[in-house]
Design an enzyme around this catalytic site. Structure first.
Site, PDB file in Angstrom:
ATOM      1  N   ASP B 123       0.813  -1.211   0.000  1.00 41.55           N
ATOM      2  CA  ASP B 123       0.000   0.000   0.000  1.00 41.55           C
ATOM      3  C   ASP B 123       0.854   1.272   0.000  1.00 41.55           C
ATOM      4  O   ASP B 123       0.340   2.344   0.192  1.00 41.55           O
ATOM      5  CB  ASP B 123      -0.937  -0.002   1.215  1.00 41.55           C
ATOM      6  CG  ASP B 123      -0.163  -0.040   2.516  1.00 41.55           C
ATOM      7  OD1 ASP B 123       1.084  -0.075   2.467  1.00 41.55           O
ATOM      8  OD2 ASP B 123      -0.804  -0.034   3.577  1.00 41.55           O
ATOM      9  N   GLU B 126       7.113   3.603  -1.525  1.00 41.27           N
ATOM     10  CA  GLU B 126       8.520   3.315  -1.258  1.00 41.27           C
ATOM     11  C   GLU B 126       8.798   1.810  -1.347  1.00 41.27           C
ATOM     12  O   GLU B 126       9.748   1.379  -1.999  1.00 41.27           O
ATOM     13  CB  GLU B 126       8.909   3.860   0.122  1.00 41.27           C
ATOM     14  CG  GLU B 126      10.406   4.004   0.259  1.00 41.27           C
ATOM     15  CD  GLU B 126      10.827   4.355   1.671  1.00 41.27           C
ATOM     16  OE1 GLU B 126       9.954   4.420   2.573  1.00 41.27           O
ATOM     17  OE2 GLU B 126      12.040   4.544   1.882  1.00 41.27           O
ATOM     18  N   CYS B 179      -0.719  30.860   4.017  1.00 42.00           N
ATOM     19  CA  CYS B 179      -1.596  31.992   3.715  1.00 42.00           C
ATOM     20  C   CYS B 179      -2.678  31.651   2.693  1.00 42.00           C
ATOM     21  O   CYS B 179      -3.772  32.194   2.739  1.00 42.00           O
ATOM     22  CB  CYS B 179      -0.780  33.196   3.266  1.00 42.00           C
ATOM     23  SG  CYS B 179       0.123  33.892   4.658  1.00 42.00           S
ATOM     24  N   CYS B 448      12.864   5.800 -18.371  1.00 42.77           N
ATOM     25  CA  CYS B 448      12.629   5.310 -17.012  1.00 42.77           C
ATOM     26  C   CYS B 448      13.962   5.205 -16.262  1.00 42.77           C
ATOM     27  O   CYS B 448      14.892   4.570 -16.738  1.00 42.77           O
ATOM     28  CB  CYS B 448      11.957   3.947 -17.047  1.00 42.77           C
ATOM     29  SG  CYS B 448      11.881   3.179 -15.415  1.00 42.77           S
TER      30      CYS B 448
HETATM   31 ZN   LIG Z   1      10.877   1.232 -15.763  1.00 44.77          ZN
END
Ligand SMILES: [Zn+2]
Lengths: 158, 616
Positions: B123, B126, B179, B448
């Protein structure tokens, strides 16, 4: 995470190969002797012929883990005198804002050149501190004087 | 009839035989894990390892059906392994591990290498990224799965042959300046943050100081004296109100609260001209105009609070604010609780935040949202739906068995091109238009960071070698082995610490053990500064006996050659897709009148396929 580190080393390499005259930028040394690629110090020279000339202004650049999806945070020293710099030193510049003009392709070189440009051409529509902003919009003589005083303090920096 | 009759029919004897002889790991034993383990077990896997670092909590029980009340505070992995024994019909060996999957001591690379297939049931980003990386290191097939409320997806990952988990950028949450939240909201999330972090916190929670009332931060963000004073005044008045909570009766408390935060505060904000030069001005709530209708609603029997997915009107929000505010007040009055913290599963707190956020949105001309959607944002956590988990787990285990139709295990081959063609990612959404979509796997993304222009391998060193060998030795070895031109390489350890490049040789005479980042299980990234060779990622393994092959025996490819090859392949696959289009994208929609699944192929095709064929 991986993208962050390959990109940071790429920025370091590009900077080493070619960087604008009078500027410097380097990663900080970590306590273990390595270079922390996420924390940099750099110097921005004021453009010749402007109030900011003959000085190099120090900045710190911190890259978040999500860089380059998210922009780095760039700061002058606290209480730096400029209409678009917060009292904390944080620079208010659209290319450094995730919600505005930040794009992952923006390079370190473009960032420092953008900051140099901002020095002498403040944006009156996004005030970040009261003293410099008020003086800039209402009392130009006072503003010029303060900027020149500040320039003297950074003559030997870098 | 034997229990495996249908499995054999569906999978085929050969495939089922392989499934029975194999060892797989399931990472995560939560929402998806509970469903998935059941499916894996009933598919007949011979040995299943289960990893999770969590213990069972009360809030798990509504959807993680393998856990019971008596299991609370017990290890999820140990509990789940016991819970399924009653239907372990094929006698699978279950091996639970209680621990963090990213712990390289408990789960070194050698541990990973025993599995033929990895099922993710995680879930968090990381851990997912980490498992993805381990599978890339070992070229292990990985089934990635995830759900978000009523949506979910599975993605089979065949390292370097199909997209990995990192090939598509993941969205990360944004943070907002104080703010914006306190004075000038422009998005629903700004109002939700205000309701939860400022209003609720200041009124009911333990400490009166919330991050949304941080003086220094406010000072840093605005130098507008008026705005600063205004923010301070707002906060002080709220604290006054908090102090009176126990003395006031319910309606008086709510009325002063509403009049203050949705009327007086807004009117004061309007006085600061500079804020509204280029923004739409907020319109204060007119409480008097609404109070008669509110009274009627309060006296009528109304269960608006239970309609989660409907967007409530301003009046309905006011009603919910009233009900939940009074409930929270009486909890504090009763003395049983000295403060109440926001918890998305505590309905009083959630209702209060939903209603307050929506009322503020209406004032600033921002769209209102349903309780369900606000819960997701305010809880910073994706709502978990048992049905979605069950469906996704079904697809996950079903798609995973495709791998065992091939004889990868016996041959040891890591050429995944045949299986990539047979597999698909599946997306489901059971709200509001019910559909299931499947798409063929795509080649890894060229940019990637985890799977392109990168090779991986293991560096085997003994502790003594780590102490005796210097960084200079490592640089020399790398140049000798992989041929970096002019020795122009860089070495990065950990998340982003540079230990060497041609311009930084301060550490060149330090031994590897003196430098941090060269311990067992650490990852080291080597890059060619001339940009010719692909990147190399090394996994440090401390061995007992010195080996002759300290560095992995691979040949680094030239970046240019990889790019050219990728371009060629992309050309090919486009043509293939065009000729084979009717099988690539399938959509299943639920027929409105008939609840049976009807499947249509998209784009329109001549052939209709049944679900079984497509998804097995
Ligand atoms: Zn990849």
């Amino acid at each position: 995470m991986s993208l962050c580190k390959t990109r940071l080393q790429e920025e370091r390499k590009q900077w080493r190969k070619d960087h604008p005259f009078g500027f410097f930028a380097k990663p900080c040394k970590a306590p273990d002797g390595s270079l922390d690629l996420t924390q940099w110090t750099a110097g921005i020279p004021g453009k010749a012929g402007t109030l900011w000339e003959d000085a190099v202004y120090p900045i710190t650049i911190s890259f978040p883990e999500e860089y380059p999806s998210k922009p780095p945070k760039v700061k002058f020293p606290a209480n730096f005198y400029h209409p678009n710099v917060y009292p904390s030193g944080t620079i208010c510049l659209s290319i450094l804002n995730e919600e505005q003009d930040w794009r992952p392709a923006i390079t370190l070189k473009q960032i420092v050149l953008g900051i140099q440009e901002l020095l002498d051409t403040p944006n009156p529509d996004s005030p970040a501190q009261e003293p410099a902003w008020k003086a800039f919009s209402k009392d130009r003589t006072m503003y010029d004087k303060k900027v020149k005083e500040q320039a003297k303090r950074y003559v030997n920096a870098g | 009839m034997a229990r495996d009759t249908y499995l054999k029919k569906v999978l085929g004897d050969e495939c089922f035989g392989r499934v029975q002889r194999t060892r797989v790991v399931m990472v995560g034993a939560g929402g998806i894990g509970c469903e998935l383990l059941k499916d894996l077990l009933l598919t007949g896997y011979g040995e299943i390892h289960i990893v999770d670092l969590d213990t069972v909590t009360l809030s798990n029980l509504n959807r993680q059906f393998l856990f019971r009340k008596k299991d609370i505070d017990k290890s999820k992995s140990l509990t789940i392994a016991k819970a399924v024994q009653s239907f372990n019909y094929f006698g699978a060996k279950l091996v639970p591990h209680h621990g963090n999957i990213m712990d390289t001591n408990q789960f070194p690379l050698t541990w990973w290498s025993q599995f033929s297939y990895v099922y993710n049931a995680l879930d968090n980003l990381e851990a997912r990224r980490y498992v993805n990386k381990m599978c890339l290191f070992l070229k292990k097939p990985l089934m990635e799965s995830g759900t978000t409320g009523f949506e979910g997806q599975i993605q089979p990952i065949y390292p370097y042959y199909s997209e990995c988990f990192d090939c598509q950028a993941k969205v990360t949450p944004k943070t907002f300046p104080v703010c914006t939240i306190r004075s000038t909201p422009s998005l629903p999330v700004h109002c939700i943050t205000w309701a939860k972090e400022f209003l609720f916190h200041q009124l009911f929670d333990e400490s009166e100081i919330s991050s949304m009332n941080n003086e220094e931060q406010i000072r840093n963000e605005t130098d507008d004296v008026q705005e600063k004073e205004n923010l301070a005044k707002e906060a002080n008045e709220l604290i006054d109100l908090r102090n009176q909570i126990k003395g006031l009766d319910g309606s008086a408390f709510i009325e002063s609260l509403v009049v203050k935060i949705f009327q007086a505060d807004i009117e004061r904000l309007l006085l600061i001209d500079t804020l509204w030069k280029s923004r739409r001005k907020p319109i204060p709530l007119n409480f008097n105009a609404l109070s008669t209708e509110l009274q009627q609603l309060l006296h009528a029997k109304n269960n608006i609070i239970s309609t989660d997915t409907k967007v409530w009107s301003v009046l309905e929000n006011l009603f919910v604010l009233y009900k939940s505010g009074v409930a929270l007040q009486s909890r504090l009055k009763s003395g049983k609780e000295s403060f109440v913290s926001f918890d998305k599963d505590d309905d009083d707190t959630l209702n209060f935040v939903v209603a307050a956020a929506n009322l503020r949105s209406s004032i600033f001309g921002i769209p209102l949202m349903s309780k369900f959607d606000i819960k997701e944002i305010a809880g910073n956590i994706i709502p978990a739906i048992a049905t979605t988990n069950a469906i996704i787990s079904g697809f996950s285990s079903l798609n995973g068995t495709k791998f065992f139709k091939h004889d990868y295990e016996q041959t040891g081959s890591v050429d995944f091109s045949p299986i990539v063609k047979e597999s698909s990612t599946v997306f489901i959404s059971i709200k509001p238009n019910k559909y299931i979509t499947a798409a063929s796997l795509v080649s890894p993304n060229e940019s990637c960071p985890s799977s392109s222009l990168l090779s991986r391998g293991i560096m085997n060193l003994t502790n003594q070698e780590l102490q005796e060998n210097t960084l200079r030795w490592l640089v020399d070895e790398l140049v000798k082995k992989y041929g970096y031109e002019d020795g122009d390489l860089s070495i990065i350890v950990g998340k982003s610490r540079l230990v060497y490049d041609v311009d930084f040789d301060d550490n060149i005479d330090s031994s590897l053990s003196e430098l941090s980042g060269f311990e067992d299980g650490d990852l080291v990234l080597i890059q060619d500064e001339n940009d010719e060779l692909e990147n190399l990622e090394l996994y440090i393994t401390v061995v007992n006996e010195p080996t002759t092959e300290k560095l992995p025996n691979i040949q680094l490819r030239e970046k240019k050659a990889i790019k050219e090859k990728n371009e060629d392949e992309q050309g090919d696959s486009t043509i293939e897709n065009n000729t084979n289009q009717d099988g690539t994208t399938m959509v299943i929609i639920e027929d409105e009148e008939d609840t049976d699944l009807v499947m249509i192929a998209e784009p329109a095709s001549k052939k209709r396929r049944i679900a079984g064929e497509e998804y097995m």
